[in-house]
Scaffold this active site. Structure first.
Site, PDB file in Angstrom:
ATOM      1  N   SER A 181      -9.929   2.068   2.246  1.00  0.00           N
ATOM      2  CA  SER A 181      -8.935   2.727   1.672  1.00  0.00           C
ATOM      3  C   SER A 181      -7.873   1.974   0.734  1.00  0.00           C
ATOM      4  O   SER A 181      -7.229   2.268  -0.331  1.00  0.00           O
ATOM      5  CB  SER A 181      -8.142   3.872   2.220  1.00  0.00           C
ATOM      6  OG  SER A 181      -7.392   3.099   3.087  1.00  0.00           O
ATOM      7  N   SER A 207     -10.226  -0.105   6.524  1.00  0.00           N
ATOM      8  CA  SER A 207      -9.712   0.084   5.364  1.00  0.00           C
ATOM      9  C   SER A 207      -8.956  -1.223   4.934  1.00  0.00           C
ATOM     10  O   SER A 207      -8.436  -1.457   3.665  1.00  0.00           O
ATOM     11  CB  SER A 207      -8.649   0.943   5.321  1.00  0.00           C
ATOM     12  OG  SER A 207      -9.274   2.218   4.951  1.00  0.00           O
ATOM     13  N   LYS A 264       0.890  -1.273  -0.015  1.00  0.00           N
ATOM     14  CA  LYS A 264      -0.033   0.069  -0.065  1.00  0.00           C
ATOM     15  C   LYS A 264       0.928   1.275   0.170  1.00  0.00           C
ATOM     16  O   LYS A 264       1.842   1.268   0.795  1.00  0.00           O
ATOM     17  CB  LYS A 264      -0.880  -0.081   1.273  1.00  0.00           C
ATOM     18  CG  LYS A 264      -1.910   1.089   1.414  1.00  0.00           C
ATOM     19  CD  LYS A 264      -2.810   1.080   2.521  1.00  0.00           C
ATOM     20  CE  LYS A 264      -4.018   1.998   2.435  1.00  0.00           C
ATOM     21  NZ  LYS A 264      -4.802   1.917   3.673  1.00  0.00           N
TER      22      LYS A 264
HETATM   23  N1  GLN Z   1     -13.461   4.449   5.536  1.00  0.00           N
HETATM   24  C1  GLN Z   1     -12.924   4.922   6.858  1.00  0.00           C
HETATM   25  C2  GLN Z   1     -12.650   6.300   6.712  1.00  0.00           C
HETATM   26  O1  GLN Z   1     -12.844   6.811   5.498  1.00  0.00           O
HETATM   27  C3  GLN Z   1     -11.861   4.033   7.273  1.00  0.00           C
HETATM   28  C4  GLN Z   1     -10.802   4.357   6.290  1.00  0.00           C
HETATM   29  C5  GLN Z   1      -9.530   3.453   7.044  1.00  0.00           C
HETATM   30  O2  GLN Z   1      -9.566   2.571   7.749  1.00  0.00           O
HETATM   31  N2  GLN Z   1      -8.239   4.076   6.691  1.00  0.00           N
HETATM   32  O3  GLN Z   1     -12.166   6.822   7.617  1.00  0.00           O
END
Ligand code: GLN
Length: 494
Positions: free
Chosen positions: A159, A183, A78
Protein backbone atom coordinates in the site's frame (compact mmCIF):
# COMPACT_ATOMS: atom_id res chain seq x y z
CA UNK A 1 26.66 21.75 -9.28
CA UNK A 2 25.70 18.15 -8.49
CA UNK A 3 22.06 17.23 -8.90
CA UNK A 4 20.95 17.25 -5.29
CA UNK A 5 18.07 14.85 -5.94
CA UNK A 6 20.54 12.13 -6.89
CA UNK A 7 22.49 12.02 -3.67
CA UNK A 8 22.28 9.32 -1.04
CA UNK A 9 21.24 10.41 2.44
CA UNK A 10 24.71 9.50 3.72
CA UNK A 11 26.36 11.74 1.11
CA UNK A 12 23.85 14.55 1.64
CA UNK A 13 24.60 14.58 5.38
CA UNK A 14 28.30 14.90 4.59
CA UNK A 15 27.61 17.64 2.02
CA UNK A 16 25.47 19.56 4.51
CA UNK A 17 28.08 19.24 7.25
CA UNK A 18 30.83 20.41 4.86
CA UNK A 19 28.54 23.29 3.77
CA UNK A 20 28.77 22.22 0.11
CA UNK A 21 25.08 23.15 -0.09
CA UNK A 22 22.37 24.20 2.34
CA UNK A 23 19.34 22.30 3.60
CA UNK A 24 17.21 24.94 1.88
CA UNK A 25 18.89 24.22 -1.47
CA UNK A 26 18.53 20.48 -0.93
CA UNK A 27 14.85 20.85 -0.02
CA UNK A 28 14.12 23.23 -2.90
CA UNK A 29 15.69 20.77 -5.36
CA UNK A 30 13.27 18.09 -4.16
CA UNK A 31 10.27 20.42 -4.24
CA UNK A 32 11.21 21.24 -7.85
CA UNK A 33 11.54 17.56 -8.69
CA UNK A 34 8.07 16.94 -7.22
CA UNK A 35 6.72 19.59 -9.58
CA UNK A 36 8.41 18.03 -12.61
CA UNK A 37 7.08 14.57 -11.66
CA UNK A 38 3.66 15.72 -10.56
CA UNK A 39 1.91 13.24 -12.83
CA UNK A 40 3.11 10.35 -10.62
CA UNK A 41 0.61 11.56 -7.97
CA UNK A 42 2.88 10.61 -5.06
CA UNK A 43 1.54 13.20 -2.62
CA UNK A 44 -1.96 13.47 -1.22
CA UNK A 45 -0.89 16.63 0.56
CA UNK A 46 2.39 18.30 -0.40
CA UNK A 47 3.79 20.61 2.29
CA UNK A 48 6.48 22.72 0.60
CA UNK A 49 6.11 25.68 2.99
CA UNK A 50 6.52 23.45 6.02
CA UNK A 51 9.51 21.79 4.35
CA UNK A 52 11.25 25.10 3.63
CA UNK A 53 10.63 26.33 7.18
CA UNK A 54 12.11 23.12 8.59
CA UNK A 55 15.05 23.40 6.17
CA UNK A 56 15.73 26.92 7.33
CA UNK A 57 15.84 25.69 10.95
CA UNK A 58 18.23 22.96 9.83
CA UNK A 59 20.48 25.51 8.19
CA UNK A 60 20.60 27.50 11.42
CA UNK A 61 21.66 24.34 13.29
CA UNK A 62 24.37 23.58 10.73
CA UNK A 63 25.61 27.15 11.16
CA UNK A 64 25.74 26.88 14.94
CA UNK A 65 27.26 23.39 14.91
CA UNK A 66 24.25 21.78 16.57
CA UNK A 67 22.98 19.69 13.65
CA UNK A 68 21.15 16.47 14.47
CA UNK A 69 21.24 12.96 12.99
CA UNK A 70 19.02 13.66 9.96
CA UNK A 71 19.20 17.41 9.81
CA UNK A 72 17.96 18.84 6.52
CA UNK A 73 17.09 15.50 4.86
CA UNK A 74 13.85 15.82 2.82
CA UNK A 75 11.48 12.91 3.37
CA UNK A 76 8.06 11.71 2.29
CA UNK A 77 5.66 10.62 5.03
CA UNK A 78 3.06 7.97 4.30
CA UNK A 79 -0.34 9.54 4.87
CA UNK A 80 -1.13 6.99 7.56
CA UNK A 81 1.07 8.74 10.14
CA UNK A 82 -0.76 11.49 12.00
CA UNK A 83 1.02 14.81 11.64
CA UNK A 84 0.08 17.66 13.94
CA UNK A 85 -1.67 20.39 11.95
CA UNK A 86 -1.19 18.62 8.60
CA UNK A 87 -4.11 16.79 7.02
CA UNK A 88 -3.91 13.00 7.41
CA UNK A 89 -6.29 10.99 5.25
CA UNK A 90 -5.23 7.30 5.20
CA UNK A 91 -6.11 7.55 1.50
CA UNK A 92 -9.81 7.59 2.43
CA UNK A 93 -12.72 9.88 1.75
CA UNK A 94 -13.85 9.32 5.33
CA UNK A 95 -10.76 11.22 6.56
CA UNK A 96 -10.57 13.65 3.64
CA UNK A 97 -10.63 16.67 5.94
CA UNK A 98 -9.05 15.23 9.08
CA UNK A 99 -6.34 17.41 10.63
CA UNK A 100 -4.75 15.68 13.64
CA UNK A 101 -3.91 17.64 16.75
CA UNK A 102 -1.05 15.38 17.66
CA UNK A 103 2.02 13.86 16.06
CA UNK A 104 2.67 10.14 15.62
CA UNK A 105 5.67 8.93 17.61
CA UNK A 106 7.52 7.87 14.45
CA UNK A 107 7.17 11.26 12.78
CA UNK A 108 7.98 13.01 16.05
CA UNK A 109 11.29 11.16 16.14
CA UNK A 110 12.02 12.26 12.58
CA UNK A 111 11.20 15.85 13.51
CA UNK A 112 13.42 15.59 16.58
CA UNK A 113 16.27 14.39 14.36
CA UNK A 114 15.91 17.46 12.15
CA UNK A 115 14.50 15.92 8.97
CA UNK A 116 12.32 17.86 6.55
CA UNK A 117 8.77 16.78 5.60
CA UNK A 118 7.95 17.30 1.92
CA UNK A 119 4.43 15.98 2.24
CA UNK A 120 2.06 13.14 2.96
CA UNK A 121 2.39 10.35 0.45
CA UNK A 122 -0.38 8.49 -1.31
CA UNK A 123 -1.41 4.97 -0.28
CA UNK A 124 -4.08 2.36 -0.72
CA UNK A 125 -7.11 3.26 1.36
CA UNK A 126 -6.34 2.41 5.01
CA UNK A 127 -3.24 0.60 3.69
CA UNK A 128 -5.34 -2.16 2.15
CA UNK A 129 -3.94 -3.14 -1.21
CA UNK A 130 -0.91 -4.08 -3.27
CA UNK A 131 -1.11 -1.58 -6.11
CA UNK A 132 -1.98 1.84 -4.70
CA UNK A 133 -5.11 1.80 -6.82
CA UNK A 134 -7.61 1.82 -3.93
CA UNK A 135 -6.71 5.36 -2.80
CA UNK A 136 -9.57 7.85 -2.80
CA UNK A 137 -6.99 10.34 -4.11
CA UNK A 138 -6.23 8.42 -7.29
CA UNK A 139 -3.60 5.88 -8.16
CA UNK A 140 0.15 6.43 -8.08
CA UNK A 141 2.24 5.82 -11.19
CA UNK A 142 5.46 3.84 -10.94
CA UNK A 143 8.32 5.98 -12.32
CA UNK A 144 9.70 2.88 -14.08
CA UNK A 145 8.56 2.12 -17.63
CA UNK A 146 8.79 -1.23 -19.35
CA UNK A 147 11.04 -1.47 -22.38
CA UNK A 148 8.33 -3.28 -24.33
CA UNK A 149 5.53 -0.78 -23.66
CA UNK A 150 6.99 2.57 -22.63
CA UNK A 151 3.60 4.28 -22.93
CA UNK A 152 1.93 1.99 -20.37
CA UNK A 153 1.76 3.13 -16.74
CA UNK A 154 2.63 0.55 -14.11
CA UNK A 155 1.57 0.31 -10.47
CA UNK A 156 4.17 1.22 -7.84
CA UNK A 157 2.95 -1.60 -5.57
CA UNK A 158 1.11 -1.00 -2.36
CA UNK A 159 0.00 0.00 0.00
CA UNK A 160 2.90 2.46 0.48
CA UNK A 161 3.02 3.23 -3.26
CA UNK A 162 3.40 7.00 -2.94
CA UNK A 163 6.38 6.69 -0.62
CA UNK A 164 8.10 4.12 -2.84
CA UNK A 165 7.50 6.04 -6.07
CA UNK A 166 8.66 9.32 -4.45
CA UNK A 167 11.97 7.79 -3.41
CA UNK A 168 12.49 6.03 -6.76
CA UNK A 169 11.74 9.22 -8.70
CA UNK A 170 14.13 11.41 -6.70
CA UNK A 171 11.27 13.41 -5.19
CA UNK A 172 12.26 12.39 -1.64
CA UNK A 173 15.57 11.07 -0.31
CA UNK A 174 13.75 8.58 1.89
CA UNK A 175 10.25 7.93 3.16
CA UNK A 176 8.26 6.25 5.86
CA UNK A 177 5.97 3.33 5.21
CA UNK A 178 3.92 0.83 7.11
CA UNK A 179 3.87 -2.88 6.46
CA UNK A 180 1.05 -5.14 7.60
CA UNK A 181 1.54 -7.93 5.10
CA UNK A 182 4.06 -6.54 2.63
CA UNK A 183 3.25 -2.88 2.10
CA UNK A 184 6.86 -1.72 2.38
CA UNK A 185 8.71 -4.65 0.85
CA UNK A 186 6.49 -5.21 -2.21
CA UNK A 187 6.41 -1.55 -3.38
CA UNK A 188 10.17 -1.32 -2.74
CA UNK A 189 10.59 -4.31 -5.04
CA UNK A 190 8.29 -2.82 -7.73
CA UNK A 191 10.05 0.57 -7.63
CA UNK A 192 13.65 -0.68 -7.49
CA UNK A 193 14.54 0.68 -4.05
CA UNK A 194 15.25 -0.66 -0.56
CA UNK A 195 12.37 -1.19 1.89
CA UNK A 196 12.64 -2.31 5.51
CA UNK A 197 9.95 -3.70 7.79
CA UNK A 198 11.53 -4.10 11.22
CA UNK A 199 10.59 -6.57 13.95
CA UNK A 200 7.05 -6.08 15.29
CA UNK A 201 7.42 -3.81 18.31
CA UNK A 202 10.63 -2.13 17.09
CA UNK A 203 8.77 1.10 16.26
CA UNK A 204 5.89 2.75 18.03
CA UNK A 205 2.43 2.52 16.48
CA UNK A 206 1.19 5.53 18.42
CA UNK A 207 -0.45 7.96 16.03
CA UNK A 208 -0.27 5.60 13.08
CA UNK A 209 -3.77 4.97 11.78
CA UNK A 210 -4.48 1.32 12.56
CA UNK A 211 -5.23 -1.33 9.96
CA UNK A 212 -4.46 -4.65 11.72
CA UNK A 213 -2.87 -3.87 15.06
CA UNK A 214 -1.08 -7.18 15.64
CA UNK A 215 0.62 -6.93 12.24
CA UNK A 216 1.11 -3.20 11.51
CA UNK A 217 4.70 -2.03 11.73
CA UNK A 218 6.35 1.19 10.60
CA UNK A 219 9.44 1.08 8.44
CA UNK A 220 11.41 2.97 5.81
CA UNK A 221 12.25 3.34 2.14
CA UNK A 222 15.57 4.56 0.74
CA UNK A 223 17.70 4.11 -2.36
CA UNK A 224 20.54 2.32 -0.58
CA UNK A 225 20.84 -0.19 2.24
CA UNK A 226 22.99 2.21 4.23
CA UNK A 227 20.41 5.00 3.91
CA UNK A 228 17.66 2.67 5.07
CA UNK A 229 19.76 1.73 8.11
CA UNK A 230 20.25 5.41 8.94
CA UNK A 231 16.52 6.11 8.69
CA UNK A 232 15.46 3.06 10.70
CA UNK A 233 17.69 4.06 13.58
CA UNK A 234 15.86 7.35 13.74
CA UNK A 235 12.31 5.97 13.90
CA UNK A 236 12.96 2.92 16.14
CA UNK A 237 12.67 2.71 19.89
CA UNK A 238 10.39 2.01 22.82
CA UNK A 239 7.49 4.37 23.41
CA UNK A 240 5.42 4.56 26.58
CA UNK A 241 2.44 5.50 24.42
CA UNK A 242 2.42 2.10 22.67
CA UNK A 243 2.33 -0.95 24.91
CA UNK A 244 3.31 -3.19 21.98
CA UNK A 245 6.53 -1.31 21.38
CA UNK A 246 9.35 -3.17 23.05
CA UNK A 247 12.10 -1.97 25.37
CA UNK A 248 15.12 -2.90 23.31
CA UNK A 249 18.26 -0.96 22.63
CA UNK A 250 18.34 0.57 19.18
CA UNK A 251 21.69 -0.29 17.64
CA UNK A 252 23.52 1.86 15.13
CA UNK A 253 22.23 -0.28 12.27
CA UNK A 254 24.55 1.28 9.68
CA UNK A 255 27.63 0.14 11.56
CA UNK A 256 26.49 -3.46 11.09
CA UNK A 257 27.29 -3.05 7.38
CA UNK A 258 30.74 -4.59 7.34
CA UNK A 259 30.72 -6.50 4.07
CA UNK A 260 31.60 -9.64 5.99
CA UNK A 261 29.16 -12.51 5.57
CA UNK A 262 31.73 -15.29 5.88
CA UNK A 263 30.22 -18.32 7.55
CA UNK A 264 26.75 -16.75 7.68
CA UNK A 265 24.11 -19.42 7.08
CA UNK A 266 21.53 -18.37 4.47
CA UNK A 267 18.32 -20.39 4.55
CA UNK A 268 16.46 -21.15 1.31
CA UNK A 269 12.92 -22.27 2.12
CA UNK A 270 11.79 -24.95 -0.30
CA UNK A 271 8.11 -24.06 0.12
CA UNK A 272 8.72 -20.67 -1.52
CA UNK A 273 9.39 -22.44 -4.79
CA UNK A 274 5.81 -22.08 -5.95
CA UNK A 275 4.26 -23.89 -8.89
CA UNK A 276 4.07 -21.63 -11.88
CA UNK A 277 6.56 -19.13 -10.47
CA UNK A 278 8.05 -17.16 -13.38
CA UNK A 279 11.52 -18.34 -14.35
CA UNK A 280 12.96 -14.85 -13.97
CA UNK A 281 11.96 -14.83 -10.29
CA UNK A 282 13.62 -18.19 -9.72
CA UNK A 283 16.72 -16.96 -11.58
CA UNK A 284 17.12 -13.80 -9.52
CA UNK A 285 16.64 -15.87 -6.36
CA UNK A 286 19.40 -18.27 -7.46
CA UNK A 287 21.64 -15.34 -8.26
CA UNK A 288 21.11 -13.87 -4.79
CA UNK A 289 22.22 -17.14 -3.23
CA UNK A 290 25.27 -17.28 -5.53
CA UNK A 291 26.29 -13.72 -4.67
CA UNK A 292 26.22 -14.49 -0.96
CA UNK A 293 28.03 -17.79 -1.44
CA UNK A 294 30.77 -16.02 -3.39
CA UNK A 295 31.37 -13.86 -0.32
CA UNK A 296 31.75 -16.88 1.94
CA UNK A 297 28.20 -17.41 3.18
CA UNK A 298 26.85 -20.92 3.45
CA UNK A 299 23.59 -21.81 1.68
CA UNK A 300 21.33 -24.20 3.59
CA UNK A 301 18.01 -25.72 2.59
CA UNK A 302 15.28 -25.12 5.12
CA UNK A 303 11.60 -25.92 5.38
CA UNK A 304 8.73 -23.64 6.38
CA UNK A 305 5.95 -26.22 6.00
CA UNK A 306 3.00 -24.02 6.97
CA UNK A 307 3.81 -21.30 4.44
CA UNK A 308 0.97 -22.47 2.23
CA UNK A 309 -1.56 -21.44 4.87
CA UNK A 310 -0.06 -18.02 5.55
CA UNK A 311 -2.09 -16.04 3.05
CA UNK A 312 -5.36 -17.65 4.13
CA UNK A 313 -4.61 -16.96 7.80
CA UNK A 314 -3.59 -13.39 7.00
CA UNK A 315 -6.80 -12.69 5.10
CA UNK A 316 -8.77 -13.76 8.17
CA UNK A 317 -6.71 -12.09 10.89
CA UNK A 318 -6.07 -8.76 9.10
CA UNK A 319 -9.72 -8.14 8.10
CA UNK A 320 -10.90 -9.21 11.58
CA UNK A 321 -8.69 -6.61 13.22
CA UNK A 322 -9.53 -4.05 10.54
CA UNK A 323 -13.26 -4.46 11.05
CA UNK A 324 -12.77 -3.70 14.71
CA UNK A 325 -10.29 -0.82 14.20
CA UNK A 326 -12.44 0.85 11.56
CA UNK A 327 -15.58 0.84 13.71
CA UNK A 328 -14.41 4.19 15.10
CA UNK A 329 -15.29 5.94 11.82
CA UNK A 330 -18.91 6.46 12.66
CA UNK A 331 -19.60 10.05 11.63
CA UNK A 332 -19.83 11.09 15.27
CA UNK A 333 -16.33 11.47 16.62
CA UNK A 334 -14.38 12.69 13.61
CA UNK A 335 -14.16 12.42 9.87
CA UNK A 336 -16.96 12.47 7.35
CA UNK A 337 -20.57 12.61 8.54
CA UNK A 338 -23.58 11.99 6.32
CA UNK A 339 -26.73 12.64 8.32
CA UNK A 340 -29.48 10.07 8.22
CA UNK A 341 -32.75 9.51 9.99
CA UNK A 342 -31.47 8.48 13.42
CA UNK A 343 -28.14 7.16 14.58
CA UNK A 344 -28.21 3.82 12.73
CA UNK A 345 -28.89 5.46 9.40
CA UNK A 346 -26.23 8.10 10.07
CA UNK A 347 -23.71 5.32 10.68
CA UNK A 348 -24.58 3.44 7.55
CA UNK A 349 -24.81 6.50 5.32
CA UNK A 350 -21.49 7.84 6.63
CA UNK A 351 -19.69 4.55 6.24
CA UNK A 352 -21.37 3.78 2.95
CA UNK A 353 -20.22 7.08 1.48
CA UNK A 354 -16.85 7.26 3.24
CA UNK A 355 -15.28 3.85 2.58
CA UNK A 356 -14.24 2.45 -0.79
CA UNK A 357 -14.96 -1.06 -2.08
CA UNK A 358 -11.81 -2.79 -0.84
CA UNK A 359 -12.25 -1.41 2.68
CA UNK A 360 -15.89 -2.51 2.71
CA UNK A 361 -14.85 -5.97 1.51
CA UNK A 362 -12.38 -6.26 4.40
CA UNK A 363 -14.89 -5.00 6.98
CA UNK A 364 -17.47 -7.51 5.81
CA UNK A 365 -14.97 -10.38 5.81
CA UNK A 366 -13.73 -9.33 9.23
CA UNK A 367 -17.19 -9.02 10.74
CA UNK A 368 -18.09 -12.43 9.32
CA UNK A 369 -15.07 -14.31 10.70
CA UNK A 370 -15.60 -12.70 14.10
CA UNK A 371 -19.32 -13.43 14.24
CA UNK A 372 -20.62 -15.81 16.91
CA UNK A 373 -21.19 -18.81 14.66
CA UNK A 374 -17.90 -18.61 12.79
CA UNK A 375 -15.42 -17.28 15.33
CA UNK A 376 -13.98 -20.69 16.22
CA UNK A 377 -14.00 -22.01 12.69
CA UNK A 378 -12.18 -19.05 11.18
CA UNK A 379 -10.63 -16.59 13.57
CA UNK A 380 -9.43 -19.02 16.25
CA UNK A 381 -8.27 -21.45 13.59
CA UNK A 382 -6.29 -18.71 11.86
CA UNK A 383 -4.63 -17.79 15.15
CA UNK A 384 -3.58 -21.41 15.60
CA UNK A 385 -2.13 -21.45 12.11
CA UNK A 386 -0.33 -18.23 12.95
CA UNK A 387 1.42 -20.00 15.83
CA UNK A 388 2.45 -22.88 13.55
CA UNK A 389 3.91 -20.43 11.03
CA UNK A 390 5.86 -18.72 13.78
CA UNK A 391 7.13 -22.06 15.09
CA UNK A 392 8.32 -22.95 11.56
CA UNK A 393 10.60 -19.91 11.60
CA UNK A 394 11.90 -20.70 15.10
CA UNK A 395 12.86 -24.18 13.93
CA UNK A 396 14.38 -22.91 10.69
CA UNK A 397 16.60 -20.51 12.61
CA UNK A 398 18.25 -23.46 14.33
CA UNK A 399 19.78 -24.19 10.92
CA UNK A 400 20.31 -20.72 9.47
CA UNK A 401 20.94 -17.10 10.45
CA UNK A 402 18.88 -15.33 7.80
CA UNK A 403 16.43 -16.41 5.08
CA UNK A 404 16.56 -15.43 1.42
CA UNK A 405 13.45 -15.38 -0.82
CA UNK A 406 12.06 -13.34 -3.69
CA UNK A 407 10.07 -10.30 -2.45
CA UNK A 408 7.12 -10.71 -4.80
CA UNK A 409 6.02 -13.29 -7.35
CA UNK A 410 6.33 -10.78 -10.22
CA UNK A 411 7.54 -7.35 -11.18
CA UNK A 412 5.16 -4.38 -11.37
CA UNK A 413 2.01 -4.87 -13.45
CA UNK A 414 0.10 -2.34 -15.56
CA UNK A 415 -2.42 -0.14 -13.76
CA UNK A 416 -5.84 -1.77 -13.99
CA UNK A 417 -4.55 -5.34 -14.09
CA UNK A 418 -5.79 -7.73 -11.34
CA UNK A 419 -8.51 -5.21 -10.38
CA UNK A 420 -11.41 -7.54 -11.08
CA UNK A 421 -9.95 -10.40 -9.05
CA UNK A 422 -9.19 -9.65 -5.39
CA UNK A 423 -7.67 -13.09 -4.82
CA UNK A 424 -5.15 -12.54 -7.61
CA UNK A 425 -4.27 -9.19 -6.04
CA UNK A 426 -3.85 -10.85 -2.63
CA UNK A 427 -1.33 -13.30 -4.14
CA UNK A 428 1.14 -10.42 -4.46
CA UNK A 429 1.82 -10.86 -0.76
CA UNK A 430 2.57 -14.54 -0.85
CA UNK A 431 6.27 -14.11 0.04
CA UNK A 432 5.92 -11.19 2.45
CA UNK A 433 2.92 -12.21 4.58
CA UNK A 434 4.58 -15.09 6.52
CA UNK A 435 7.19 -12.67 7.91
CA UNK A 436 4.44 -10.32 9.09
CA UNK A 437 2.46 -13.15 10.65
CA UNK A 438 5.55 -14.18 12.60
CA UNK A 439 6.42 -10.57 13.54
CA UNK A 440 9.91 -10.89 12.03
CA UNK A 441 12.00 -8.22 10.29
CA UNK A 442 12.29 -8.20 6.49
CA UNK A 443 14.10 -6.14 3.89
CA UNK A 444 13.69 -5.92 0.12
CA UNK A 445 16.75 -5.09 -1.95
CA UNK A 446 16.61 -4.36 -5.69
CA UNK A 447 18.44 -7.21 -7.39
CA UNK A 448 17.74 -7.06 -11.12
CA UNK A 449 15.22 -6.48 -13.88
CA UNK A 450 12.49 -8.64 -15.34
CA UNK A 451 12.24 -9.32 -19.06
CA UNK A 452 10.46 -6.04 -19.67
CA UNK A 453 13.06 -4.02 -17.78
CA UNK A 454 11.14 -3.57 -14.52
CA UNK A 455 12.79 -4.04 -11.12
CA UNK A 456 12.76 -7.25 -9.09
CA UNK A 457 13.61 -7.40 -5.42
CA UNK A 458 15.05 -10.04 -3.13
CA UNK A 459 13.79 -10.39 0.41
CA UNK A 460 15.85 -11.21 3.48
CA UNK A 461 13.97 -12.34 6.59
CA UNK A 462 15.77 -12.07 9.91
CA UNK A 463 15.42 -13.39 13.43
CA UNK A 464 13.41 -11.16 15.73
CA UNK A 465 15.45 -8.08 16.73
CA UNK A 466 18.27 -9.01 14.39
CA UNK A 467 17.91 -6.24 11.81
CA UNK A 468 21.69 -5.89 11.92
CA UNK A 469 22.20 -9.20 10.09
CA UNK A 470 19.62 -8.08 7.54
CA UNK A 471 21.49 -4.87 6.79
CA UNK A 472 24.86 -6.62 6.64
CA UNK A 473 23.56 -9.28 4.24
CA UNK A 474 21.51 -6.83 2.18
CA UNK A 475 24.57 -4.68 1.61
CA UNK A 476 26.45 -7.64 0.11
CA UNK A 477 23.52 -8.32 -2.26
CA UNK A 478 23.31 -4.63 -3.16
CA UNK A 479 27.00 -4.47 -4.05
CA UNK A 480 26.88 -7.68 -6.08
CA UNK A 481 23.70 -6.70 -7.94
CA UNK A 482 25.13 -3.32 -9.05
CA UNK A 483 21.51 -2.28 -9.54
CA UNK A 484 21.23 1.20 -10.97
CA UNK A 485 18.56 3.03 -9.08
CA UNK A 486 16.29 4.86 -11.46
CA UNK A 487 17.40 8.23 -12.67
CA UNK A 488 20.15 8.56 -10.14
CA UNK A 489 23.88 8.31 -10.35
CA UNK A 490 24.09 6.23 -7.20
CA UNK A 491 26.81 3.74 -7.93
CA UNK A 492 26.79 0.51 -6.11
CA UNK A 493 29.80 -1.10 -7.70
CA UNK A 494 31.80 -3.22 -5.28
N1 GLN B 1 -1.40 -6.01 0.38
C1 GLN B 1 -1.69 -6.46 1.72
C2 GLN B 1 -3.12 -6.15 2.06
O1 GLN B 1 -3.79 -5.66 1.23
C3 GLN B 1 -0.75 -5.83 2.70
C4 GLN B 1 -1.06 -4.43 3.00
C5 GLN B 1 -0.15 -3.86 4.01
O2 GLN B 1 0.91 -4.40 4.31
N2 GLN B 1 -0.59 -2.75 4.59
O3 GLN B 1 -3.57 -6.39 3.13
Amino acid sequence: MTDLTKLTIADALTGLTNKDFTATELTQAHIDQAEVKKNLNVFITATPEKALAQASDSDARYQSGTAKALDGIPLGIKDLFCTNGTRTTAGSKILENFIPQYESSVTQKLVDDGSVFLGKTNLDEFAMGSSNTTSFFGNVINPWKSTANPSVDYVPGGSSGGSAAAVAAGIAMGATGTDTGGSIRQPASFCGIVGVKPTYGRCSRFGTIAFASSLDQAGVFARTVEDSAILLRSIAGHDVKDSTSVKMDVPDFASAITGDVKGLRIGIPKEYRMDGMPEEIQNIWNKGAEWLKAEGAEIVDISLPHTKYALAAYYIIAPAEASSNLSRYDGVRYGLRVDGDGIDETYSKTRGAGFGDEVKRRIMTGAYVLSAGYYDAYYIKAQKVRRLIRDDFTKAYEKCDVILTPTAPSGAFPIGENEDDPIKMYLNDIFTVPTSIAGLPGISIPAGLDKSGLPLGLQLIGKAWDEETLFKTADVIEKAACFETLGTTIKKVA
